[in-house]
Design a protein around this motif. Structure first.
Motif, mmCIF file in Angstrom:
data_model
loop_
_atom_site.group_PDB
_atom_site.id
_atom_site.type_symbol
_atom_site.label_atom_id
_atom_site.label_comp_id
_atom_site.label_asym_id
_atom_site.label_seq_id
_atom_site.Cartn_x
_atom_site.Cartn_y
_atom_site.Cartn_z
ATOM 1 N N PHE A 114 -17.334 -26.988 48.663
ATOM 2 C CA PHE A 114 -15.949 -27.251 48.268
ATOM 3 C C PHE A 114 -15.623 -26.738 46.869
ATOM 4 O O PHE A 114 -14.524 -26.190 46.647
ATOM 5 C CB PHE A 114 -15.646 -28.754 48.380
ATOM 6 N N PRO A 115 -16.519 -26.886 45.883
ATOM 7 C CA PRO A 115 -16.193 -26.392 44.539
ATOM 8 C C PRO A 115 -15.958 -24.884 44.468
ATOM 9 O O PRO A 115 -15.414 -24.396 43.473
ATOM 10 C CB PRO A 115 -17.420 -26.794 43.705
ATOM 11 N N LYS A 116 -16.351 -24.135 45.494
ATOM 12 C CA LYS A 116 -16.126 -22.690 45.493
ATOM 13 C C LYS A 116 -14.646 -22.345 45.659
ATOM 14 O O LYS A 116 -14.239 -21.213 45.358
ATOM 15 C CB LYS A 116 -16.949 -22.023 46.593
ATOM 16 N N GLN A 172 -14.989 -36.730 40.630
ATOM 17 C CA GLN A 172 -16.235 -37.102 41.288
ATOM 18 C C GLN A 172 -16.486 -36.235 42.522
ATOM 19 O O GLN A 172 -15.600 -35.555 43.025
ATOM 20 C CB GLN A 172 -16.208 -38.580 41.672
ATOM 21 N N SER A 173 -17.716 -36.293 43.008
ATOM 22 C CA SER A 173 -18.109 -35.468 44.147
ATOM 23 C C SER A 173 -17.541 -36.042 45.440
ATOM 24 O O SER A 173 -17.245 -37.239 45.550
ATOM 25 C CB SER A 173 -19.631 -35.412 44.249
ATOM 26 N N TRP A 174 -17.440 -35.168 46.445
ATOM 27 C CA TRP A 174 -16.981 -35.637 47.750
ATOM 28 C C TRP A 174 -18.016 -36.543 48.405
ATOM 29 O O TRP A 174 -17.658 -37.474 49.143
ATOM 30 C CB TRP A 174 -16.629 -34.453 48.647
ATOM 31 N N SER A 175 -19.294 -36.321 48.140
ATOM 32 C CA SER A 175 -20.299 -37.214 48.721
ATOM 33 C C SER A 175 -20.113 -38.632 48.212
ATOM 34 O O SER A 175 -20.292 -39.610 48.961
ATOM 35 C CB SER A 175 -21.715 -36.712 48.420
ATOM 36 N N LEU A 176 -19.703 -38.775 46.957
ATOM 37 C CA LEU A 176 -19.409 -40.110 46.415
ATOM 38 C C LEU A 176 -18.169 -40.691 47.092
ATOM 39 O O LEU A 176 -18.136 -41.868 47.471
ATOM 40 C CB LEU A 176 -19.209 -40.050 44.904
ATOM 41 N N ILE A 177 -17.136 -39.875 47.242
ATOM 42 C CA ILE A 177 -15.904 -40.349 47.893
ATOM 43 C C ILE A 177 -16.217 -40.842 49.300
ATOM 44 O O ILE A 177 -15.725 -41.902 49.728
ATOM 45 C CB ILE A 177 -14.852 -39.231 47.914
ATOM 46 N N HIS A 190 -5.468 -40.527 51.466
ATOM 47 C CA HIS A 190 -4.948 -40.158 50.137
ATOM 48 C C HIS A 190 -5.766 -38.997 49.579
ATOM 49 O O HIS A 190 -5.202 -37.986 49.114
ATOM 50 C CB HIS A 190 -5.025 -41.357 49.197
ATOM 51 N N HIS A 191 -7.086 -39.130 49.641
ATOM 52 C CA HIS A 191 -7.941 -38.076 49.081
ATOM 53 C C HIS A 191 -7.860 -36.792 49.899
ATOM 54 O O HIS A 191 -7.976 -35.689 49.343
ATOM 55 C CB HIS A 191 -9.369 -38.578 48.954
ATOM 56 N N LEU A 192 -7.622 -36.915 51.178
ATOM 57 C CA LEU A 192 -7.444 -35.729 52.009
ATOM 58 C C LEU A 192 -6.199 -34.951 51.577
ATOM 59 O O LEU A 192 -6.205 -33.715 51.562
ATOM 60 C CB LEU A 192 -7.345 -36.134 53.474
ATOM 61 N N GLN A 193 -5.154 -35.658 51.207
ATOM 62 C CA GLN A 193 -3.936 -34.973 50.750
ATOM 63 C C GLN A 193 -4.168 -34.318 49.374
ATOM 64 O O GLN A 193 -3.661 -33.225 49.109
ATOM 65 C CB GLN A 193 -2.746 -35.944 50.666
ATOM 66 N N VAL A 194 -4.934 -34.985 48.523
ATOM 67 C CA VAL A 194 -5.296 -34.365 47.246
ATOM 68 C C VAL A 194 -6.062 -33.074 47.492
ATOM 69 O O VAL A 194 -5.817 -32.044 46.841
ATOM 70 C CB VAL A 194 -6.128 -35.344 46.389
ATOM 71 N N SER A 195 -6.974 -33.102 48.456
ATOM 72 C CA SER A 195 -7.725 -31.888 48.768
ATOM 73 C C SER A 195 -6.804 -30.784 49.281
ATOM 74 O O SER A 195 -7.071 -29.591 49.058
ATOM 75 C CB SER A 195 -8.808 -32.179 49.815
ATOM 76 N N SER A 196 -5.722 -31.163 49.962
ATOM 77 C CA SER A 196 -4.769 -30.173 50.457
ATOM 78 C C SER A 196 -4.134 -29.407 49.304
ATOM 79 O O SER A 196 -3.946 -28.187 49.383
ATOM 80 C CB SER A 196 -3.681 -30.850 51.296
ATOM 81 N N VAL A 197 -3.800 -30.124 48.251
ATOM 82 C CA VAL A 197 -3.231 -29.473 47.071
ATOM 83 C C VAL A 197 -4.264 -28.534 46.451
ATOM 84 O O VAL A 197 -3.959 -27.395 46.077
ATOM 85 C CB VAL A 197 -2.760 -30.515 46.043
ATOM 86 N N LEU A 198 -5.512 -28.991 46.372
ATOM 87 C CA LEU A 198 -6.563 -28.170 45.770
ATOM 88 C C LEU A 198 -6.875 -26.926 46.596
ATOM 89 O O LEU A 198 -7.144 -25.857 46.047
ATOM 90 C CB LEU A 198 -7.838 -29.003 45.599
ATOM 91 N N LEU A 215 -10.561 -40.393 42.230
ATOM 92 C CA LEU A 215 -11.899 -39.839 42.408
ATOM 93 C C LEU A 215 -11.902 -38.351 42.716
ATOM 94 O O LEU A 215 -12.729 -37.599 42.199
ATOM 95 C CB LEU A 215 -12.624 -40.588 43.530
ATOM 96 N N SER A 216 -10.983 -37.892 43.574
ATOM 97 C CA SER A 216 -10.985 -36.484 43.998
ATOM 98 C C SER A 216 -10.198 -35.573 43.070
ATOM 99 O O SER A 216 -10.188 -34.350 43.267
ATOM 100 C CB SER A 216 -10.428 -36.370 45.422
ATOM 101 N N ILE A 217 -9.531 -36.146 42.085
ATOM 102 C CA ILE A 217 -8.734 -35.331 41.161
ATOM 103 C C ILE A 217 -9.643 -34.795 40.054
ATOM 104 O O ILE A 217 -10.346 -35.566 39.392
ATOM 105 C CB ILE A 217 -7.591 -36.164 40.554
ATOM 106 N N PRO A 218 -9.655 -33.483 39.829
ATOM 107 C CA PRO A 218 -10.529 -32.923 38.793
ATOM 108 C C PRO A 218 -10.229 -33.491 37.410
ATOM 109 O O PRO A 218 -9.100 -33.911 37.114
ATOM 110 C CB PRO A 218 -10.219 -31.425 38.850
ATOM 111 N N LYS A 219 -11.228 -33.485 36.565
ATOM 112 C CA LYS A 219 -11.048 -33.990 35.201
ATOM 113 C C LYS A 219 -10.017 -33.169 34.434
ATOM 114 O O LYS A 219 -9.323 -33.695 33.564
ATOM 115 C CB LYS A 219 -12.387 -34.004 34.473
ATOM 116 N N ALA A 220 -9.900 -31.886 34.777
ATOM 117 C CA ALA A 220 -8.923 -31.030 34.094
ATOM 118 C C ALA A 220 -7.495 -31.513 34.313
ATOM 119 O O ALA A 220 -6.615 -31.235 33.492
ATOM 120 C CB ALA A 220 -9.060 -29.588 34.575
#
Length: 414
Positions: A324-326, A82-87, A108-116, A71-76
């Protein structure tokens, strides 16, 4: 100690690739339906697993195969984007059934955000591309207050991590870890992303808290673990930007939605018990427990607490979607506004989870204390998790904001 060539060979972790599927094709409603399905699945064994504890390998695999890890991984990078509000909505749904597995999913998603937030574009493409393609599960060994793991320079580049980390949620059974180590020369953290099976990493099954019993939040030992230069997400001695500090906002809102989910689950169980099994108190004169005005009073009060937590959590989630998208362009004001909204939500969710999970028994009565119902898990989970960081400091931050207009000082917990 391994050679520099050995370091290079450790930079990537081969994984078997499951049958491909396209996460990008699903919309938010479809993902929420998947979340409902997983929540029902977790609820089937939640009481039994809470009582036995241990590692929920089967349940983690079911979450992995659901596609929700993307969910938190960008389509690219091949994710659902998907949005964080959905997560956060998904986290809350899962937490209402099983807050321990929801915790692992959320981290898991928090660690993905760390990479981003911390990583370079090459790191984002490589790490998250692998994660999406192979449905990798990330665990956490990024506990900034635990400085027992030290980072020393490795000849030719990179670092050696050596020491122990506590409260490592989701590390057991994970594929990748975000890890931090204390760098004495600069008095700052090194943050890296490394495969969990890296030589020298030992994940211990020593978590023994009264609640959140299947979060695998025990200790991890690093014994001369080599971290390649390309695996370092944050170098030591470099001032953190508002974007880097935004991770703590995401983490705090994870906690908010875990608490709100626990409150939802306890409220739902109480209602079901009241309508289907409870007997009215003999002096009430009411034909059923639900028609007792004192029981109705309880439900009215607790509904307001629950709705307040839900609404404030959603308000904070909308701010995360805005800022977050900024990415690197996140400003101190963006972060401060988000932190205040999350503090509001966390105080409300903290009280809702503890109050509802306790007053459930005032509503349901003595027979509801039977172990077969497992209703005590809601309070134990809430009580364990709400100790993550003191609510007093959230209230202090809100008081400062109200009196002086000061945003919370950026830390790993505010």
């Amino acid at each position: 100690m391994p050679s520099n060539a050995a370091v290079s060979s450790l930079q990537s972790q081969p994984s078997s690739v499951p049958e491909a599927f396209d996460d990008a094709r699903l919309d938010a409603d479809a993902w929420l339906e998947k979340a409902d399905e997983i929540a029902r699945y977790l609820a089937e064994t939640a009481v039994e697993r809470d009582q036995t504890g241990g590692h929920a390998a089967e349940q983690k695999e079911r979450i992995r195969q659901s596609g929700l890890l993307s969910l938190s991984i960008p389509k690219a990078q091949g994710g659902a984007g998907q949005s964080w509000s959905l997560i956060y909505q998904v986290i809350r749904k899962l937490a209402s059934a099983d807050s321990a597995l929801a915790h692992i999913f959320a981290f898991h998603h928090l660690q993905v955000s760390s990479v981003l937030l911390y990583g370079s574009q090459d790191q984002v493409d490589s790490l998250l591309g692998q994660t999406a393609a192979n449905r990798l599960f990330w665990g956490n060994t990024l506990n900034p207050l635990d400085k027992r793991t030290l980072a020393t320079e490795y000849p030719g580049g990179g670092f050696v991590f050596d020491g122990v980390k506590g409260f490592c949620s989701g590390a057991r059974g994970s594929d990748y870890l975000t890890a931090s180590a204390w760098h004495e020369p600069t008095q700052s953290l090194v943050v890296a992303a490394i495969p969990t099976i890296r030589d020298g990493i030992t994940v211990h099954g020593d978590w023994d808290a009264i609640g959140q019993r299947q979060t695998d939040s025990g200790t991890v030992t690093f014994s001369q673990v080599i971290v390649a230069p390309s695996e370092v997400l944050l170098q030591p001695g470099i001032p953190w930007t508002p974007a880097a500090h935004y991770r703590s906002c995401l983490a705090q809102l994870v906690l908010v939605n875990l608490y709100a989910g626990i409150a939802e689950g306890a409220f739902r169980e109480a209602r079901t018990y009241t309508l289907e099994q409870a007997n009215p108190w003999f002096t009430s004169g009411a034909p059923s427990s639900g028609e007792d005005p004192f029981i109705q009073h309880h439900y009215g009060e607790l509904r307001v607490k629950l709705r307040s937590a839900q609404v404030l959590a959603d308000v904070a989630g909308d701010l995360v979607d805005r800022y977050f998208p900024k990415g690197p362009a996140i400003t101190a004001r963006d972060r401060g506004e988000t932190a205040i909204a999350i503090a509001d939500a966390k105080v409300a969710a903290h009280h809702a989870a503890l109050d509802i999970s306790s007053r459930l028994f005032d509503i349901a009565g003595a027979r509801a204390t039977s172990r077969r119902f497992g209703y005590d898990r809601f309070w134990r989970n809430a009580r364990t998790h709400t100790l993550h960081d003191p609510i007093d400091y959230k209230l202090r931050d809100l008081g400062r904001w109200e009196l002086f207009g000061d945003y919370p000082t950026p830390t790993s917990y505010s």
